[in-house]
Scaffold this motif. Structure first.
Motif, short mmCIF file in Angstrom:
data_model
loop_
_atom_site.label_atom_id
_atom_site.label_comp_id
_atom_site.label_asym_id
_atom_site.label_seq_id
_atom_site.Cartn_x
_atom_site.Cartn_y
_atom_site.Cartn_z
N VAL A 59 0.83 -1.21 0.00
CA VAL A 59 0.00 0.00 0.00
C VAL A 59 0.87 1.26 0.00
N TRP A 60 2.00 1.20 0.71
CA TRP A 60 2.92 2.34 0.69
C TRP A 60 3.56 2.50 -0.69
N HIS A 61 3.88 1.38 -1.32
CA HIS A 61 4.47 1.45 -2.67
C HIS A 61 3.48 2.05 -3.66
N HIS A 62 2.22 1.66 -3.54
CA HIS A 62 1.18 2.22 -4.42
C HIS A 62 1.11 3.73 -4.24
N ARG A 63 1.14 4.17 -2.99
CA ARG A 63 1.10 5.60 -2.70
C ARG A 63 2.30 6.30 -3.35
N LYS A 64 3.48 5.70 -3.21
CA LYS A 64 4.69 6.30 -3.76
C LYS A 64 4.57 6.48 -5.27
N VAL A 65 4.07 5.49 -5.97
CA VAL A 65 3.93 5.58 -7.42
C VAL A 65 2.97 6.69 -7.81
N ILE A 66 1.85 6.79 -7.11
CA ILE A 66 0.85 7.83 -7.42
C ILE A 66 1.45 9.22 -7.19
N VAL A 67 2.19 9.38 -6.12
CA VAL A 67 2.85 10.67 -5.84
C VAL A 67 3.85 10.99 -6.95
N GLU A 68 4.59 9.99 -7.41
CA GLU A 68 5.53 10.19 -8.51
C GLU A 68 4.80 10.63 -9.77
N TRP A 69 3.68 10.02 -10.06
CA TRP A 69 2.91 10.40 -11.25
C TRP A 69 2.40 11.82 -11.15
N LEU A 70 1.91 12.19 -9.97
CA LEU A 70 1.37 13.53 -9.77
C LEU A 70 2.46 14.59 -9.63
N LYS A 71 3.65 14.14 -9.17
CA LYS A 71 4.73 15.07 -8.82
C LYS A 71 4.26 16.08 -7.78
N ASP A 72 3.46 15.58 -6.85
CA ASP A 72 2.90 16.42 -5.80
C ASP A 72 3.07 15.74 -4.44
N PRO A 73 4.07 16.20 -3.65
CA PRO A 73 4.32 15.57 -2.35
C PRO A 73 3.65 16.31 -1.18
N SER A 74 2.74 17.22 -1.48
CA SER A 74 2.23 18.14 -0.46
C SER A 74 1.52 17.46 0.71
N LYS A 75 1.00 16.25 0.51
CA LYS A 75 0.25 15.59 1.58
C LYS A 75 1.07 14.52 2.32
N GLU A 76 2.29 14.30 1.87
CA GLU A 76 3.02 13.12 2.35
C GLU A 76 3.57 13.27 3.77
N LYS A 77 4.10 14.42 4.11
CA LYS A 77 4.62 14.59 5.46
C LYS A 77 3.48 14.53 6.48
N TYR A 78 2.34 15.08 6.09
CA TYR A 78 1.17 15.04 6.97
C TYR A 78 0.73 13.59 7.20
N LEU A 79 0.69 12.81 6.13
CA LEU A 79 0.26 11.42 6.26
C LEU A 79 1.21 10.62 7.13
N THR A 80 2.51 10.75 6.89
CA THR A 80 3.47 9.99 7.69
C THR A 80 3.43 10.42 9.15
N GLU A 81 3.21 11.69 9.40
CA GLU A 81 3.10 12.16 10.79
C GLU A 81 1.88 11.55 11.47
N ALA A 82 0.78 11.42 10.72
CA ALA A 82 -0.42 10.80 11.28
C ALA A 82 -0.14 9.35 11.69
N VAL A 83 0.62 8.63 10.85
CA VAL A 83 0.97 7.24 11.17
C VAL A 83 1.95 7.19 12.33
N LEU A 84 2.95 8.07 12.31
CA LEU A 84 3.99 8.05 13.35
C LEU A 84 3.47 8.52 14.70
N THR A 85 2.38 9.27 14.70
CA THR A 85 1.76 9.67 15.97
C THR A 85 1.28 8.44 16.74
N LYS A 86 0.81 7.44 15.99
CA LYS A 86 0.31 6.21 16.62
C LYS A 86 1.42 5.17 16.80
#
Length: 330
Positions: A117-144
């Motif tokens: 699922v993380w790899h799928h996310r990575k590919v989609i971000v690469e296609w979009l060339k838009d990393p704007s949501k990624e730090k927020y998402l990882t912080e949400a996971v790392l909070t838990k």
């Protein structure tokens, strides 16, 4: 995208009972005549993947195929083929990839330790060339789960790829403040410095002071000691000749502290001085052997074999030193 794939939902309809799938012949899984271990799949699982194999064989690119991959991913989120085929369909239909980001975010938050699922996310971000949501998402996971390997791997990838280093040291400092034993946060600190300023003399001084301060808080914290060792690999003077570090270690030792990580560093200082043939007279072969004996019998019994090996190593260093002295006299 709604998730209609919950097989426990009373509203869920098997694909074989859906009118829009009547023109597809499901393809059964080939388990051979006498499988060694017959897996007891649920009815919904068998039904979904029978149809998935059929559309995969026919290379169908359609909205219904996309919906089917969502069900298949729900039933087995670790299935690489499902996610790869889903990406093929997304491209083939020219779908809105921002919608896909929203969808995979919900999946990741339920499947935080799933590589696919993380790899799928990575590919989609690469296609979009838009990393704007990624730090927020990882912080949400790392909070838990502050040590989630997949979240850290994704975060490092996105930071390095898109040059998002700003503010990262402050974030890591907060994590270390919350849990000084968070090895992932210490690793991230090294990663950020190594990819930005590098370990200049000024940075090394700052980081050594920072690390010693945190070692004082918890002296039996392997993460901080390992970080200190990593820093000193970049120092010109090495491990034993950094007066700030050697004095700190000696003061800690004199206070009665016998952290195995402290003793291990002192042993390495002794090895370094013995190998160089000159240096701080506090660090001798005899002292190293004595500390190795204490680590082996009292403070680090789990690694007793290693410390025995170190005693033998120091014996050889001592013998070599004696031979070298004899040669110089002759």
């Amino acid at each position: 995208m709604s998730d209609s794939s919950d097989e426990n939902d009373s509203q869920y309809v098997l694909y074989r009972d859906r009118p829009e799938w009547k023109n597809v012949t499901p393809l059964k899984q080939d388990d051979a005549d006498e499988p060694v271990v017959a897996i007891d799949y649920t009815e919904a699982f068998v039904d979904c993947f029978d149809y998935f194999r059929a559309i995969l064989k026919n290379k169908e690119i359609s909205e219904r195929a996309l919906e089917l991959t969502q069900t298949a991913a729900h039933l087995n989120p670790a299935n690489y083929t499902v996610w790869q085929y889903r990406r093929d369909i997304l491209k083939g239909l020219d779908k809105d990839l921002n919608e896909e980001l929203d969808y995979i975010e919900t999946v990741i938050l339920k499947q935080t330790k799933n590589y696919q699922v993380w790899h799928h996310r990575k590919v989609i971000v690469e296609w979009l060339k838009d990393p704007s949501k990624e730090k927020y998402l990882t912080e949400a996971v790392l909070t838990k789960d502050a040590k989630n390997y997949h979240a850290w791997q994704h975060r490092q990838w996105v930071i390095k790829t898109f040059k998002l280093f700003d503010g990262e040291l402050d974030y890591v400092d907060c994590l270390i403040t919350d849990d000084v034993r968070n090895n992932s946060a210490w690793n991230q600190r090294y990663f950020i410095i190594n990819n930005t300023t590098g370990f200049t003399e000024e940075v090394l001084k700052r980081e050594i002071d920072y690390t010693l301060l945190h070692i004082k808080i918890v002296t039996e914290n392997e993460s901080a000691w390992n970080y200190l060792r990593g820093l000193l690999l970049h120092a010109k003077e090495g491990l034993s000749k950094n007066k700030r570090v050697s004095d700190f270690c000696e003061e800690l030792y004199a206070s009665g502290n016998r952290s195995p990580f402290l003793l291990a560093v002192i042993v390495d200082m002794c090895c370094e001085v013995a190998s160089d043939g000159a240096g701080d007279t506090r660090y001798t072969v005899e002292r190293a052997k004595e500390l190795c004996g204490e680590l082996m019998t009292k403070y680090d019994k789990v690694r007793a074999n290693y410390w025995q090996h170190m005693i033998e190593t120091m014996d050889n260093v001592g013998k070599k030193g004696t031979e070298d002295e004899g040669s110089s006299v002759n």
